[in-house]
Design a protein around this motif. Structure first.
Motif, PDB file in Angstrom:
ATOM      1  N   THR A   6       0.875  -1.379  -0.002  1.00  0.00           N
ATOM      2  CA  THR A   6      -0.027  -0.005  -0.011  1.00  0.00           C
ATOM      3  C   THR A   6       0.795   1.186  -0.037  1.00  0.00           C
ATOM      4  OG1 THR A   6      -0.172   0.211   2.506  1.00  0.00           O
ATOM      5  CG2 THR A   6      -2.010  -1.339   1.355  1.00  0.00           C
ATOM      6  N   GLU A  47     -13.647   6.721   7.083  1.00  0.00           N
ATOM      7  CA  GLU A  47     -13.285   7.047   5.704  1.00  0.00           C
ATOM      8  C   GLU A  47     -11.819   6.525   5.556  1.00  0.00           C
ATOM      9  OE1 GLU A  47     -13.047   7.871   1.648  1.00  0.00           O
ATOM     10  OE2 GLU A  47     -14.909   7.688   3.063  1.00  0.00           O
ATOM     11  N   ALA A  48     -10.812   6.974   6.375  1.00  0.00           N
ATOM     12  CA  ALA A  48      -9.470   6.352   6.509  1.00  0.00           C
ATOM     13  C   ALA A  48      -9.302   4.788   6.439  1.00  0.00           C
ATOM     14  CB  ALA A  48      -8.829   7.005   7.650  1.00  0.00           C
ATOM     15  N   TRP A  50     -11.742   2.728   5.693  1.00  0.00           N
ATOM     16  CA  TRP A  50     -12.087   2.070   4.216  1.00  0.00           C
ATOM     17  C   TRP A  50     -11.041   2.634   3.118  1.00  0.00           C
ATOM     18  CZ3 TRP A  50     -16.126  -0.516   2.168  1.00  0.00           C
ATOM     19  CH2 TRP A  50     -16.219  -0.277   0.823  1.00  0.00           C
ATOM     20  N   GLN A  51     -10.283   3.647   2.850  1.00  0.00           N
ATOM     21  CA  GLN A  51      -9.230   3.695   2.104  1.00  0.00           C
ATOM     22  C   GLN A  51      -7.907   2.845   2.190  1.00  0.00           C
ATOM     23  OE1 GLN A  51      -9.516   5.553  -0.671  1.00  0.00           O
ATOM     24  NE2 GLN A  51     -11.584   6.104   0.082  1.00  0.00           N
ATOM     25  N   ASP A  52      -7.934   2.521   3.424  1.00  0.00           N
ATOM     26  CA  ASP A  52      -6.551   1.608   3.681  1.00  0.00           C
ATOM     27  C   ASP A  52      -7.138   0.078   3.409  1.00  0.00           C
ATOM     28  OD1 ASP A  52      -4.407   0.591   5.183  1.00  0.00           O
ATOM     29  OD2 ASP A  52      -5.637  -0.431   6.422  1.00  0.00           O
ATOM     30  N   GLU A  53      -8.488  -0.422   3.510  1.00  0.00           N
ATOM     31  CA  GLU A  53      -8.984  -1.701   3.130  1.00  0.00           C
ATOM     32  C   GLU A  53      -8.845  -1.607   1.407  1.00  0.00           C
ATOM     33  OE1 GLU A  53      -9.664  -4.483   4.804  1.00  0.00           O
ATOM     34  OE2 GLU A  53      -8.940  -2.874   6.549  1.00  0.00           O
ATOM     35  N   LEU A  54      -9.350  -0.637   0.864  1.00  0.00           N
ATOM     36  CA  LEU A  54      -9.124  -0.555  -0.542  1.00  0.00           C
ATOM     37  C   LEU A  54      -7.850  -0.714  -1.317  1.00  0.00           C
ATOM     38  CD1 LEU A  54     -12.045   2.190  -1.424  1.00  0.00           C
ATOM     39  CD2 LEU A  54     -12.009  -0.566  -1.621  1.00  0.00           C
ATOM     40  N   ALA A  55      -6.835   0.369  -0.474  1.00  0.00           N
ATOM     41  CA  ALA A  55      -5.279   0.220  -0.980  1.00  0.00           C
ATOM     42  C   ALA A  55      -4.891  -1.285  -0.831  1.00  0.00           C
ATOM     43  CB  ALA A  55      -4.670   1.311  -0.194  1.00  0.00           C
ATOM     44  N   ARG A  61      -0.607  -0.485  -5.426  1.00  0.00           N
ATOM     45  CA  ARG A  61       0.003   0.745  -6.024  1.00  0.00           C
ATOM     46  C   ARG A  61       0.669   0.627  -7.246  1.00  0.00           C
ATOM     47  NH1 ARG A  61      -0.364   5.737  -3.102  1.00  0.00           N
ATOM     48  NH2 ARG A  61      -0.738   5.119  -0.949  1.00  0.00           N
TER      49      ARG A  61
END
Length: 64
Positions: A6, A47-48, A50-55, A61
């Motif tokens: 990530t 939100e943070a 959620w973005q970590d899980e998606l990453a 990357r």
């Protein structure tokens, strides 16, 4: 090898090691995954998180 896919540094490390061992990579299949989600599932994520899980699970990357 262990790397945080990530982060740009982690992806760079993997890219370097693959190049050193195999030469040029024509195809890379992203199979990293996991979850840090609480027991309440995705609805409990802010939100943070959620973005970590998606990453980790889907985006990775791709800029390497």
């Amino acid at each position: 090898m262990a790397a945080d896919l990530t982060s740009p540094d982690g992806v760079g490390l993997v890219s370097e090691r693959v190049s050193e061992r195999f030469g040029r990579a024509d195809v890379l299949v992203h199979v990293a995954g996991g979850s840090h989600a609480p027991a309440d599932g995705f609805a409990a994520l802010d939100e943070a998180a959620w973005q970590d899980e998606l990453a980790l699970s889907s985006a990775g990357r791709p800029e390497a």
